[in-house]
Write an enzyme that holds these catalytic residues in place. Sequence first.
Site, PDB file in Angstrom:
ATOM      1  N   SER A 267      38.596 -57.624 -12.293  1.00  0.00           N
ATOM      2  CA  SER A 267      38.184 -58.804 -11.211  1.00  0.00           C
ATOM      3  C   SER A 267      37.093 -59.473 -11.927  1.00  0.00           C
ATOM      4  O   SER A 267      36.513 -59.384 -12.776  1.00  0.00           O
ATOM      5  CB  SER A 267      38.206 -58.096  -9.960  1.00  0.00           C
ATOM      6  OG  SER A 267      36.956 -57.556  -9.570  1.00  0.00           O
TER       7      SER A 267
ATOM      8  N   HIS B  17      40.189 -62.118 -12.571  1.00  0.00           N
ATOM      9  CA  HIS B  17      39.997 -62.912 -11.596  1.00  0.00           C
ATOM     10  C   HIS B  17      38.772 -63.997 -11.763  1.00  0.00           C
ATOM     11  O   HIS B  17      37.975 -63.386 -12.319  1.00  0.00           O
ATOM     12  CB  HIS B  17      39.588 -62.338 -10.220  1.00  0.00           C
ATOM     13  CG  HIS B  17      40.862 -61.292  -9.604  1.00  0.00           C
ATOM     14  ND1 HIS B  17      40.531 -60.422  -8.968  1.00  0.00           N
ATOM     15  CD2 HIS B  17      42.140 -61.490  -9.889  1.00  0.00           C
ATOM     16  CE1 HIS B  17      41.999 -59.881  -8.662  1.00  0.00           C
ATOM     17  NE2 HIS B  17      42.749 -60.449  -9.173  1.00  0.00           N
TER      18      HIS B  17
ATOM     19  N   ASP C 108      44.444 -56.298  -5.919  1.00  0.00           N
ATOM     20  CA  ASP C 108      45.358 -57.114  -7.033  1.00  0.00           C
ATOM     21  C   ASP C 108      45.036 -56.269  -8.123  1.00  0.00           C
ATOM     22  O   ASP C 108      44.263 -56.072  -8.501  1.00  0.00           O
ATOM     23  CB  ASP C 108      44.794 -58.492  -7.161  1.00  0.00           C
ATOM     24  CG  ASP C 108      45.919 -59.286  -7.889  1.00  0.00           C
ATOM     25  OD1 ASP C 108      46.884 -58.890  -7.840  1.00  0.00           O
ATOM     26  OD2 ASP C 108      45.145 -59.804  -8.889  1.00  0.00           O
TER      27      ASP C 108
END
Lengths: 189, 280
Positions: free
Chosen positions: A15, A42, A135
Amino acid sequence: MQKNIQYKGIVIGGSAGSFSLVSKILSQIKDDFKYPIILCMHRLKHIRSGLVEGLNLKSNLPVVEPYDKQKIEGGKVYLAPSNYHMFVEFDATVSLSAEDVLNHSRPSIDYTFSSAATSFRNKMVGILLTGANKDGAQGIFEVHTKQGYTIVQDPNTCDVDTMTKSALQLFSPNQVLTPEEIVVFLNNL
Amino acid sequence: MAEINFKEFLEELKKHTPYNFCDYSDNSIQRRIDKVLKEHNLQIDELLAKTKSEPEFVEQLVDDITVNTTELFRNKETWEYLYNKVIPGLKSKTNINIWHAGCSTGQEVYSNLILFNELDLLDKVKVVASDINKKVIRSAKLGEYDYKFNAQYIEVFNELWNGLKTNPKPFEHYFNIDEDHDKIIAKDFIKKIPKFIKHDLVVEDIPFYQKFDIIFCRNVLIYFNPELQLKIVRKFFDKLHDGGVLILGTHEALHGFFKTRFVKHGMVYTKSNTFHLKYK
């Protein structure tokens, strides 16, 4: 680790907070690393630039944000562009999509892992790094179910361990490694 | 009935519906179909049967498997380039023809019209906008968007003008803001300009006789395989005036022959009559 496998790609997900870790891995990777690295991190939606430049400063391998249908080549790092999902197609090209966010994320790590798992099957390594969102967990689980080799960063070494712990609840990866061990692993491939 | 794969499904769909998704990017179209199967709790052969027995379901399927993401003033740098370079170059023309191919819910149609208005060229502009999806065309015509979702784009709008112009008209000049109903609505003077039509780039001929000065086709080609991309770009090339521009999404690129026939500046591709063998 099966030494004789010719991998089609190494897929790494982390992330927004994984930036320094990813730079560290890319700065310590040997410069004749022969496999492509497909990297999905991300990113903050309205900060479009900076990430690829930042990584390139540190990385021993060139880092690019690929164009749609760009060929995936060994020794290069493909970073999912801001605001696009990045998929690996069967012919080892990248395809991009602007469809809805998944797990509040675009790019979504699940999508990149899952498409790579479908295209590369057992000829890939999936590595899941530190992250504050689940995720990525489902995606690396798919890599595992399609016989890809899986590595999850040791949650004790993660800044935020939500992502890695969600993955470890789903399955047992081939290895749980510290960042230093991940570098050694990659350099021995 | 034996389980069919997604390719066979698309072949069958092509036979009994007006749509052809066979040349969409494999991995992406497969994932979109999987999503539909999950949402409707169907097996792929059941999905196929449903498309045969319920023609109205086919439109729903098209809505589900196509991607309709769009925003006002997405990618500021594109609009800056249009405002500074492309549109001023069209000033001397009597008519300026624009096509938004794959316009989705119309935000970019209105973004572009705002640029034309700010350059006092609104009376010259003729705009057509098309999409494969009936539903998004309906909502593009309405020009109504969620206020909260778009609030950040109002900031983008202001940021854009701060960089470009000293006295732009405020956002409220172009949109009515209805905070109570969480809506922004394009005003009539701008809404009456574009002609929105349902049109499928893949299977239908281009329904316009005129050539265009600007064709927008943003984040549409990414869903097609390279052969289909080339086929569509050829259509755009033929439909552009010399010097006309094709505008793609930030991470789209032209491949093959046509990359030698356009001069690239960011995501703006200018049609050229000479070959550019040194294209990078």
